[in-house]
Design an enzyme around this catalytic site. Sequence first.
Site, mmCIF file in Angstrom:
data_model
loop_
_atom_site.group_PDB
_atom_site.id
_atom_site.type_symbol
_atom_site.label_atom_id
_atom_site.label_comp_id
_atom_site.label_asym_id
_atom_site.label_seq_id
_atom_site.Cartn_x
_atom_site.Cartn_y
_atom_site.Cartn_z
ATOM 1 N N ASP A 1 0.836 -1.209 0.000
ATOM 2 C CA ASP A 1 0.000 0.000 0.000
ATOM 3 C C ASP A 1 0.875 1.265 0.000
ATOM 4 O O ASP A 1 2.079 1.202 0.230
ATOM 5 C CB ASP A 1 -0.890 -0.034 1.254
ATOM 6 C CG ASP A 1 -1.992 1.028 1.222
ATOM 7 O OD1 ASP A 1 -2.298 1.559 0.135
ATOM 8 O OD2 ASP A 1 -2.541 1.333 2.300
ATOM 9 N N GLU B 1 2.351 5.104 -4.179
ATOM 10 C CA GLU B 1 2.337 6.057 -5.327
ATOM 11 C C GLU B 1 3.614 6.908 -5.343
ATOM 12 O O GLU B 1 4.015 7.298 -6.423
ATOM 13 C CB GLU B 1 1.096 6.945 -5.237
ATOM 14 C CG GLU B 1 -0.202 6.182 -5.426
ATOM 15 C CD GLU B 1 -0.547 5.264 -4.252
ATOM 16 O OE1 GLU B 1 -0.130 5.605 -3.120
ATOM 17 O OE2 GLU B 1 -1.176 4.219 -4.466
ATOM 18 N N ASP C 1 -9.135 2.966 -2.852
ATOM 19 C CA ASP C 1 -10.225 3.338 -1.938
ATOM 20 C C ASP C 1 -11.482 3.786 -2.677
ATOM 21 O O ASP C 1 -11.751 4.979 -2.818
ATOM 22 C CB ASP C 1 -9.755 4.444 -0.992
ATOM 23 C CG ASP C 1 -8.581 3.987 -0.142
ATOM 24 O OD1 ASP C 1 -8.333 2.771 -0.083
ATOM 25 O OD2 ASP C 1 -7.925 4.850 0.454
HETATM 26 O O1 MIG Z 1 -4.163 6.181 4.251
HETATM 27 O O2 MIG Z 1 -3.917 1.003 5.668
HETATM 28 O O3 MIG Z 1 -6.007 1.877 0.159
HETATM 29 O O4 MIG Z 1 -7.025 -0.247 1.657
HETATM 30 O O5 MIG Z 1 -7.173 0.098 4.438
HETATM 31 C C1 MIG Z 1 -4.924 5.009 4.092
HETATM 32 C C2 MIG Z 1 -5.096 1.718 5.707
HETATM 33 C C3 MIG Z 1 -4.044 3.807 4.069
HETATM 34 C C4 MIG Z 1 -5.156 2.891 2.137
HETATM 35 C C5 MIG Z 1 -5.561 1.614 1.466
HETATM 36 C C6 MIG Z 1 -6.641 0.950 2.274
HETATM 37 C C7 MIG Z 1 -6.131 0.673 3.662
HETATM 38 C C8 MIG Z 1 -5.674 1.981 4.321
HETATM 39 N N1 MIG Z 1 -4.654 2.629 3.479
#
Ligand code: MIG
Length: 644
Positions: free
Chosen positions: A307, A310, A411
């Site tokens: 995660d 980007e 998201d």
């Molecule tokens: O700033 O880890 O897209 O699936 O639950 C949010 C927390 C960070 C974004 C991910 C999402 C995840 C969440 N993350």
Amino acid sequence: MITKTIFGSPMDTGAITAEIPVVQDILYYNVSVQEKEIVFTCPLGTDDIVYGLGETMGRVNKRGGRYISFNTDTAEHEESNPSLYASHNFLLVDGKEKFGVFFDTPAKVTFEIDYKNSGEIRVICHTRDLKLYQIQENSPYAIVRTLLKAIGPCYLPPLWAFGYGQSRFGYKTPKDFTDVVKGHAENRIPLDYICMDIDYMDGYRDFSVNEENFPDLKGFVQDLKDQGIRLVPIVDAGVKIQPGEAVYESGIKGGHFCRNKEGGFFQAGVWPGMTHFPDFFDENAREWFGNQYQFYTNRGIEGFWNDMNEPAIFYSEYTKGPRKLGFFLDMILGEKRKEKKKQDLIRDYQSFFHNVEGKRVRHYDVHNLFGALMTRASSEGLQRLLDHRFLLFSRSSYIGASRYGGIWTGDNTSKWEHLMLNVRHMASVNLCGFLFSGADTGGFMGNSNRELLLRWLAFSAFTPLMRNHTGCFTKNQEAYQFGDTAAFRKVISLRYRLLPYIYSEYMKAALTSDMYIKPLAFEYPGCEAIEDQLLVGGSIMIAPFVKEGTSRTVYLPEDMTMVRYDGEFHCTPAKKGKITLEAGYDEVVFFIRKGKLLPIGPEITNIRDYNVENLTLLGDGDSYALYTDDGLTRDCTMENVRYL
Ligand code: MIG
């Protein structure tokens, strides 16, 4: 046929692995090289269809839109968002002339496609260094297959990764996880894995676990595995700055982090507070980062989601972050926050640097490749650490990352429009090579409801990644939270009964550079306007309910077998043409194409019980090419196909 044309001195993005002949001629597009950019324009016929761009908003036919490849953390995205988490710079024109072009650059790219009825495609590559791949074949499907072949072999997940997964931002303690196991087991709802979101960590640090909550993670992983359930932890891009801590220290010692303007290590604030970003562009840093997954594999873990790659930045050493997160940032940064300038992501991205084969490269110029290279680092690490396949999916991606792992689409929101977006995304990302993909089933932002979740599950039952995930402040979204557990059991069970087919179709597609999900028109020219029906593998057409209600129109491009699943399969012939389809929320209806067969397995609630001994064949075909293997080792070849 695919060719390559080189502008300037582009870096190797790794997107294309095949040897491609170099040509000078640019067909179809006019090229204008300007001071800081290259602009490509191409006139469009009024009826030309334009496919491509993978994970973007808008329709499957991208006409009428403006899209920007610039990977962005876009929670709560809506139609007006020009950028999502990924950059898939491939466009395919289907008109009198049929051709595909892949604009291979990690820099920002703007696509205007008959935007404001301009009657042309206009692609602005915000760089002068670029590889342009041109593909000519006689159909859209053939063009895509040529692209996928050039990308190289697709990621192969283990069989259990095709099971049903449950996730939530907020599961924290072992009890949170065992409750989920119990909830599914008590209601006989299938389940194969549970995702661990950032709350499993110690202070949101990658490669750590909250020891108070999980004094024996290894034992806990084993306990759940004994019940057939795997834990799938999240890994974020940033490594917390914490002197004395082993991961941090080894990263510093090896010089594995991105540098700032002054030559120090760039500092970005994300969930753990101040972090350094591993320099995924540097081979040594990739190797170092990949090796860190040993923390998990030593504890019996075989699945991961990457995660924030980007990369998402909440604030940096130069900027103080957005107002939205103000409370959170004040807490972590305190007084320091006051001294800084307002957040400006572009400025942040211009403030750090990568080591690309000894050359210092500004992050901003290669931004769109960062997430893909994180996936590569972890995938290559896991290849070394495990002697079998693993689950891996990433939020950010670039074309070619499909060799290393899957993707999820970030998201989304619990609303019907985003179920339709999911349907469109699956068509578009497949034609950019991302076969292993799926969305947050039920929706991430906002509250889901029974009807929406049932229909979403009914669609996700056909996507390789089938994961129910939601955000931290939303209502409970597990399949047993809506009272009506029988309906949920039915819809999720369908997935397991289809698994012999889904796994077989996925593996065949991955091994032969084919698509797993296709737009209807790829097999049935003339159906270009139909975006709410898809082809799944070679035998199935789906027409998911993407709006509230129990009735919808379906167009059958030829006679098919209609299959109604209400806990059992009911087949009836359906004639070519338009039909009105009625289906209760606890039913799933789909279609088997003429002359095709669909193998159906027994009803099971976990991959442990998976077997292909007694498959039932539905449909009117003569034979079916079934791919089977042990589901785990890397011994995957087309020799595993046998004919039923
Ligand atoms: O700033 O880890 O897209 O699936 O639950 C949010 C927390 C960070 C974004 C991910 C999402 C995840 C969440 N993350």
